[in-house]
Design a protein around this motif. Structure first.
Motif, mmCIF file in Angstrom:
data_model
loop_
_atom_site.group_PDB
_atom_site.id
_atom_site.type_symbol
_atom_site.label_atom_id
_atom_site.label_comp_id
_atom_site.label_asym_id
_atom_site.label_seq_id
_atom_site.Cartn_x
_atom_site.Cartn_y
_atom_site.Cartn_z
ATOM 1 N N PRO A 1 -4.428 5.976 -0.263
ATOM 2 C CA PRO A 1 -3.545 4.842 -0.539
ATOM 3 C C PRO A 1 -3.844 4.175 -1.880
ATOM 4 O O PRO A 1 -4.988 4.159 -2.338
ATOM 5 N N THR A 2 -2.790 3.647 -2.486
ATOM 6 C CA THR A 2 -2.889 2.870 -3.715
ATOM 7 C C THR A 2 -2.334 1.486 -3.436
ATOM 8 O O THR A 2 -1.232 1.354 -2.898
ATOM 9 N N ARG B 1 7.006 9.379 -0.325
ATOM 10 C CA ARG B 1 5.977 8.359 -0.221
ATOM 11 C C ARG B 1 6.325 7.388 0.898
ATOM 12 O O ARG B 1 7.460 7.296 1.348
ATOM 13 N N ASN C 1 -3.463 3.922 5.770
ATOM 14 C CA ASN C 1 -3.956 5.287 5.908
ATOM 15 C C ASN C 1 -3.934 5.733 7.375
ATOM 16 O O ASN C 1 -3.531 6.860 7.687
ATOM 17 N N PHE D 1 -0.860 -2.187 -4.515
ATOM 18 C CA PHE D 1 -0.156 -2.974 -5.526
ATOM 19 C C PHE D 1 -0.145 -4.415 -5.042
ATOM 20 O O PHE D 1 0.246 -4.672 -3.896
ATOM 21 N N SER E 1 0.857 -1.177 0.000
ATOM 22 C CA SER E 1 0.000 0.000 0.000
ATOM 23 C C SER E 1 0.899 1.236 0.000
ATOM 24 O O SER E 1 1.710 1.412 0.906
ATOM 25 N N ASN F 1 -5.288 -1.089 2.985
ATOM 26 C CA ASN F 1 -5.198 0.333 2.628
ATOM 27 C C ASN F 1 -5.669 1.206 3.784
ATOM 28 O O ASN F 1 -5.082 2.265 4.046
ATOM 29 N N SER G 1 -7.681 -6.171 0.663
ATOM 30 C CA SER G 1 -7.006 -5.021 0.048
ATOM 31 C C SER G 1 -7.492 -3.707 0.662
ATOM 32 O O SER G 1 -6.679 -2.855 1.040
ATOM 33 N N SER G 2 -8.784 -3.551 0.789
ATOM 34 C CA SER G 2 -9.350 -2.328 1.367
ATOM 35 C C SER G 2 -8.947 -2.157 2.825
ATOM 36 O O SER G 2 -8.655 -1.047 3.276
ATOM 37 N N SER H 1 -1.765 11.490 0.401
ATOM 38 C CA SER H 1 -2.722 11.089 -0.626
ATOM 39 C C SER H 1 -3.501 9.868 -0.151
ATOM 40 O O SER H 1 -3.158 9.251 0.867
#
Length: 156
Positions: free
Chosen positions: A116-117, A56, A94, A119, A45, A90, A86-87, A114
């Motif tokens: 989270p993204t 980052r 966060n 991978f 994340s 993230n 995944s959520s 930002s």
């Protein structure tokens, strides 16, 4: 990169994980450095940081650790990696970054993060911009699996 930026993330990781997963046991590994690229362990994340510094934070782990952490947070037995896991990871990332950024803001920094993204996949390569440079990396060993905190920031 200034090592003073890593301590708030270590503190926030410990605080957040103990709050959301009361039975977690953690020990901090040795601080290390990492150059480009980041090679993921299966679930990473990434959250961007802007303001007085640019960079980052990546919370990296294998998928089984992600399943274990998500299950611990949700108080459920999870058996596979999916959108819920995944959520949840993230959201954990966060919460950790929010806690660390609060510590840094209280120390006089002007920062924002930002969303989270995520991978997923083993051995994916993530390259930082040349501006960010070398990352500081701290492994956290836990009874839920290993979590890697990877922080790269440079003054803006």
């Amino acid at each position: 990169m200034n090592v003073d930026f890593i301590n708030p993330f270590i503190i926030a990781t410990t605080n957040v994980l103990k709050e959301i997963i009361p039975d977690i046991e953690m020990t901090r590994g040795t601080l290390g450095k990492q150059k480009n690229p980041i090679v993921t362990r299966g679930c990473a994340s990434l959250i961007g940081v802007t303001g007085d510094v640019e960079g980052r934070v990546v919370l990296d782990m294998d998928q089984q650790t992600a399943i274990n952490l998500a299950g611990g947070m949700l108080s459920e037995k999870l058996d596979h990696f999916d959108n819920l896991v995944s959520s949840t990871i993230n959201e954990i990332a966060n919460m950790i970054c929010g806690g660390a950024i609060s510590i840094l803001i209280n120390a006089g920094k002007n920062l924002d993060i930002s969303a989270p993204t995520m991978f997923t996949g083993r051995n994916l390569e993530i390259y930082d911009s040349a501006k960010v440079g070398e990352a500081l990396v701290v492994p956290i060993e836990s009874n839920y699996g290993q979590i890697i905190i990877n922080v790269a920031m440079m003054p803006n």
